[in-house]
Design a protein around this motif. Sequence first.
Motif, PDB file in Angstrom:
ATOM      1  N   PRO A   1       0.839  -1.210   0.000  1.00  0.00           N
ATOM      2  CA  PRO A   1       0.000   0.000   0.000  1.00  0.00           C
ATOM      3  C   PRO A   1       0.867   1.250   0.000  1.00  0.00           C
ATOM      4  CG  PRO A   1      -0.731  -1.560   1.676  1.00  0.00           C
ATOM      5  CD  PRO A   1       0.587  -2.060   1.171  1.00  0.00           C
ATOM      6  N   GLN A   2       0.438   2.266  -0.718  1.00  0.00           N
ATOM      7  CA  GLN A   2       1.193   3.515  -0.801  1.00  0.00           C
ATOM      8  C   GLN A   2       1.070   4.302   0.496  1.00  0.00           C
ATOM      9  OE1 GLN A   2       3.276   5.017  -3.188  1.00  0.00           O
ATOM     10  NE2 GLN A   2       3.555   6.396  -1.448  1.00  0.00           N
ATOM     11  N   ALA A   3       2.228   4.692   1.049  1.00  0.00           N
ATOM     12  CA  ALA A   3       2.218   5.560   2.225  1.00  0.00           C
ATOM     13  C   ALA A   3       1.692   6.943   1.829  1.00  0.00           C
ATOM     14  CB  ALA A   3       3.628   5.689   2.788  1.00  0.00           C
ATOM     15  N   HIS A   4       1.009   7.595   2.742  1.00  0.00           N
ATOM     16  CA  HIS A   4       0.507   8.939   2.452  1.00  0.00           C
ATOM     17  C   HIS A   4       0.272   9.672   3.764  1.00  0.00           C
ATOM     18  CE1 HIS A   4      -3.631   7.881   3.679  1.00  0.00           C
ATOM     19  NE2 HIS A   4      -3.358   6.709   3.156  1.00  0.00           N
ATOM     20  N   PRO A   5       0.396  10.983   3.787  1.00  0.00           N
ATOM     21  CA  PRO A   5       0.881  11.813   2.674  1.00  0.00           C
ATOM     22  C   PRO A   5       2.377  11.596   2.455  1.00  0.00           C
ATOM     23  CG  PRO A   5       0.650  13.145   4.640  1.00  0.00           C
ATOM     24  CD  PRO A   5       0.103  11.793   4.990  1.00  0.00           C
ATOM     25  N   VAL A   6       2.865  11.995   1.297  1.00  0.00           N
ATOM     26  CA  VAL A   6       4.281  11.832   0.964  1.00  0.00           C
ATOM     27  C   VAL A   6       4.947  13.203   0.926  1.00  0.00           C
ATOM     28  CG1 VAL A   6       5.934  11.060  -0.775  1.00  0.00           C
ATOM     29  CG2 VAL A   6       3.834   9.733  -0.364  1.00  0.00           C
ATOM     30  N   VAL A   7       5.975  13.360   1.748  1.00  0.00           N
ATOM     31  CA  VAL A   7       6.777  14.586   1.754  1.00  0.00           C
ATOM     32  C   VAL A   7       8.226  14.166   1.533  1.00  0.00           C
ATOM     33  CG1 VAL A   7       7.543  16.586   3.064  1.00  0.00           C
ATOM     34  CG2 VAL A   7       5.187  15.753   3.326  1.00  0.00           C
ATOM     35  N   ALA A   8       8.804  14.542   0.412  1.00  0.00           N
ATOM     36  CA  ALA A   8      10.168  14.145   0.078  1.00  0.00           C
ATOM     37  C   ALA A   8      10.962  15.355  -0.389  1.00  0.00           C
ATOM     38  CB  ALA A   8      10.160  13.068  -0.997  1.00  0.00           C
ATOM     39  N   ASN A   9      12.284  15.257  -0.242  1.00  0.00           N
ATOM     40  CA  ASN A   9      13.139  16.357  -0.656  1.00  0.00           C
ATOM     41  C   ASN A   9      14.554  15.839  -0.841  1.00  0.00           C
ATOM     42  OD1 ASN A   9      13.888  18.948  -1.317  1.00  0.00           O
ATOM     43  ND2 ASN A   9      13.688  19.795   0.750  1.00  0.00           N
ATOM     44  N   LEU A  10      15.380  16.644  -1.513  1.00  0.00           N
ATOM     45  CA  LEU A  10      16.794  16.335  -1.628  1.00  0.00           C
ATOM     46  C   LEU A  10      17.507  16.565  -0.297  1.00  0.00           C
ATOM     47  CD1 LEU A  10      17.689  17.965  -5.062  1.00  0.00           C
ATOM     48  CD2 LEU A  10      18.017  15.551  -4.496  1.00  0.00           C
ATOM     49  N   VAL A  11      18.618  15.857  -0.118  1.00  0.00           N
ATOM     50  CA  VAL A  11      19.446  16.008   1.077  1.00  0.00           C
ATOM     51  C   VAL A  11      20.559  17.009   0.794  1.00  0.00           C
ATOM     52  CG1 VAL A  11      21.063  14.792   2.587  1.00  0.00           C
ATOM     53  CG2 VAL A  11      18.936  13.689   1.890  1.00  0.00           C
ATOM     54  N   GLU A  12      20.839  17.873   1.758  1.00  0.00           N
ATOM     55  CA  GLU A  12      21.861  18.900   1.575  1.00  0.00           C
ATOM     56  C   GLU A  12      23.275  18.342   1.749  1.00  0.00           C
ATOM     57  OE1 GLU A  12      21.590  21.911   4.587  1.00  0.00           O
ATOM     58  OE2 GLU A  12      22.058  20.513   6.208  1.00  0.00           O
ATOM     59  N   ASN A  13      24.225  19.006   1.098  1.00  0.00           N
ATOM     60  CA  ASN A  13      25.654  18.821   1.367  1.00  0.00           C
ATOM     61  C   ASN A  13      26.166  17.392   1.241  1.00  0.00           C
ATOM     62  OD1 ASN A  13      25.834  21.588   1.891  1.00  0.00           O
ATOM     63  ND2 ASN A  13      25.428  21.298   4.073  1.00  0.00           N
TER      64      ASN A  13
ATOM     65  N   LYS B   1      10.599  26.522   4.299  1.00  0.00           N
ATOM     66  CA  LYS B   1      11.478  27.679   4.140  1.00  0.00           C
ATOM     67  C   LYS B   1      12.295  27.621   2.844  1.00  0.00           C
ATOM     68  CE  LYS B   1      12.111  28.655   9.085  1.00  0.00           C
ATOM     69  NZ  LYS B   1      13.085  28.711  10.202  1.00  0.00           N
ATOM     70  N   GLY B   2      12.033  26.592   2.044  1.00  0.00           N
ATOM     71  CA  GLY B   2      12.754  26.456   0.777  1.00  0.00           C
ATOM     72  C   GLY B   2      14.122  25.823   0.911  1.00  0.00           C
ATOM     73  N   LYS B   3      14.372  25.135   2.023  1.00  0.00           N
ATOM     74  CA  LYS B   3      15.665  24.507   2.252  1.00  0.00           C
ATOM     75  C   LYS B   3      15.583  23.005   1.994  1.00  0.00           C
ATOM     76  CE  LYS B   3      17.143  27.791   5.848  1.00  0.00           C
ATOM     77  NZ  LYS B   3      17.621  27.910   7.249  1.00  0.00           N
ATOM     78  N   LEU B   4      16.751  22.394   1.759  1.00  0.00           N
ATOM     79  CA  LEU B   4      16.827  20.950   1.593  1.00  0.00           C
ATOM     80  C   LEU B   4      16.769  20.267   2.950  1.00  0.00           C
ATOM     81  CD1 LEU B   4      19.677  20.724  -1.099  1.00  0.00           C
ATOM     82  CD2 LEU B   4      17.203  20.867  -1.455  1.00  0.00           C
ATOM     83  N   PHE B   5      16.524  18.944   2.939  1.00  0.00           N
ATOM     84  CA  PHE B   5      16.550  18.181   4.185  1.00  0.00           C
ATOM     85  C   PHE B   5      17.967  18.201   4.762  1.00  0.00           C
ATOM     86  CE2 PHE B   5      12.787  15.060   3.335  1.00  0.00           C
ATOM     87  CZ  PHE B   5      11.896  16.105   3.534  1.00  0.00           C
ATOM     88  N   ARG B   6      18.038  18.190   6.069  1.00  0.00           N
ATOM     89  CA  ARG B   6      19.347  18.159   6.731  1.00  0.00           C
ATOM     90  C   ARG B   6      20.073  16.856   6.401  1.00  0.00           C
ATOM     91  NH1 ARG B   6      21.046  21.321  10.634  1.00  0.00           N
ATOM     92  NH2 ARG B   6      18.942  22.010  11.153  1.00  0.00           N
ATOM     93  N   LYS B   7      21.376  16.955   6.185  1.00  0.00           N
ATOM     94  CA  LYS B   7      22.169  15.798   5.804  1.00  0.00           C
ATOM     95  C   LYS B   7      22.260  14.795   6.949  1.00  0.00           C
ATOM     96  CE  LYS B   7      26.521  16.216   6.245  1.00  0.00           C
ATOM     97  NZ  LYS B   7      27.874  16.741   6.107  1.00  0.00           N
TER      98      LYS B   7
ATOM     99  N   LYS C   1      27.893  14.757  -1.808  1.00  0.00           N
ATOM    100  CA  LYS C   1      28.495  14.843  -3.132  1.00  0.00           C
ATOM    101  C   LYS C   1      27.576  14.279  -4.198  1.00  0.00           C
ATOM    102  CE  LYS C   1      32.715  13.888  -5.720  1.00  0.00           C
ATOM    103  NZ  LYS C   1      34.097  13.367  -5.680  1.00  0.00           N
ATOM    104  N   TYR C   2      26.882  13.182  -3.841  1.00  0.00           N
ATOM    105  CA  TYR C   2      25.945  12.545  -4.779  1.00  0.00           C
ATOM    106  C   TYR C   2      24.536  12.735  -4.220  1.00  0.00           C
ATOM    107  CZ  TYR C   2      30.260  10.376  -6.425  1.00  0.00           C
ATOM    108  OH  TYR C   2      31.532  10.158  -6.902  1.00  0.00           O
ATOM    109  N   PRO C   3      23.791  13.725  -4.717  1.00  0.00           N
ATOM    110  CA  PRO C   3      22.478  14.055  -4.138  1.00  0.00           C
ATOM    111  C   PRO C   3      21.463  12.929  -4.307  1.00  0.00           C
ATOM    112  CG  PRO C   3      23.306  15.841  -5.534  1.00  0.00           C
ATOM    113  CD  PRO C   3      24.163  14.643  -5.805  1.00  0.00           C
ATOM    114  N   PHE C   4      20.567  12.831  -3.350  1.00  0.00           N
ATOM    115  CA  PHE C   4      19.462  11.871  -3.425  1.00  0.00           C
ATOM    116  C   PHE C   4      18.290  12.416  -2.620  1.00  0.00           C
ATOM    117  CE2 PHE C   4      21.840  10.750   0.360  1.00  0.00           C
ATOM    118  CZ  PHE C   4      20.863  10.478   1.300  1.00  0.00           C
ATOM    119  N   LEU C   5      17.128  11.824  -2.853  1.00  0.00           N
ATOM    120  CA  LEU C   5      15.922  12.203  -2.120  1.00  0.00           C
ATOM    121  C   LEU C   5      15.525  11.087  -1.172  1.00  0.00           C
ATOM    122  CD1 LEU C   5      15.298  12.967  -5.455  1.00  0.00           C
ATOM    123  CD2 LEU C   5      13.538  14.288  -4.278  1.00  0.00           C
TER     124      LEU C   5
END
Length: 328
Positions: free
Chosen positions: A72-84, A112-118, A86-90
């Motif tokens: 089953p699909q988890a919901h709601p889905v909140v995803a983002n890129l990780v900061e800092n 606030k328009g920021k990436l997820f904390r590394k 070398k090889y970015p991922f979500l």
Amino acid sequence: MANAWRRESSRHPKLLSPKPLLLLLLSLSLLLLFLFLAFRSPSDPNLTPSLSLSNPFPKPYPIPTFNCFDSPQAHPVVANLVENVKYPFLYSLPDFGSLPDKPHKNLVRLLKGKLFRKPDISATIQGILEGMKKMEGKIDGGLFVDVGANVGMASFAAAVMGFKVLAFEPVIENLQRLCDGIWFNRVGELVTVFEAAASDRVGNITFYKLVGRLDNSAISATGAKLAFKSNEEVAVQVRTIPLDDVIPESQPVLLLKIDVQGWEYHVLKGASKLLSRKKGEAPYIIYEEDERLLRASNSSAKEIRDFLQTVGYHDCTQHGTDAHCTKG
């Protein structure tokens, strides 16, 4: 009038005779059958394309892989890129905090328009694998094994670098977020997931999920609530399997990461064959060495270090609550 009618009717196109029409229908049927067989999802989860994860080994696994299409699909889905990194991922956020008063810090960062904390482990994994990439011939076909994968912050850090990953995670809610990340990062052909807890024996065991802090779930009820005594715990039965039963002796393993809230000793014992490989073939190990959690599972840091000595790991260094071990 009759002759006129004959002249007029001769201008209309002739209808197809039954034989060509039958051949046309047969050709269309065969085409539709081919398309159906080519693009359908196989019933065997080991063979399902894309999200259901490819099998990097020539023989079947002893347990089924986790099939994201069937989950089953988890919901709601909140995803983002990780900061800092070398090889970015979500990755998909598993915990939103206490809404609306105390939202999760990464949710606030997103607004606030920021990436997820590394996550520290993500940078660590990429740093070690980057070093291995520079060693010619070292990484060919080698796996990253992620035990206690949680929502994939270590698995995706390796997969976006092109490494194949085996991820072990028993909590269904975390598995659903892993599936989110597999799709977001387009790494379905690299990451294979097992709904299981790695241990030193095959079977089932009671596992304690911590509501609101699934990352602190553990086989030990005491360990699960060690840092969050007020959170509700839910006991569930999960499958256990030794890593030696899953990973063939011929399969190279570069890096083994274990974060299982005090169950590390049992995971390592279940990987005795893997860890007994000679220097240059045995994996680099990262495991959580939190004495309080280990005691809650009736083991200790000394017991782990003593065991690692018996399989040839004489070089261990402490990095915060993690231990890094190699054969030199």
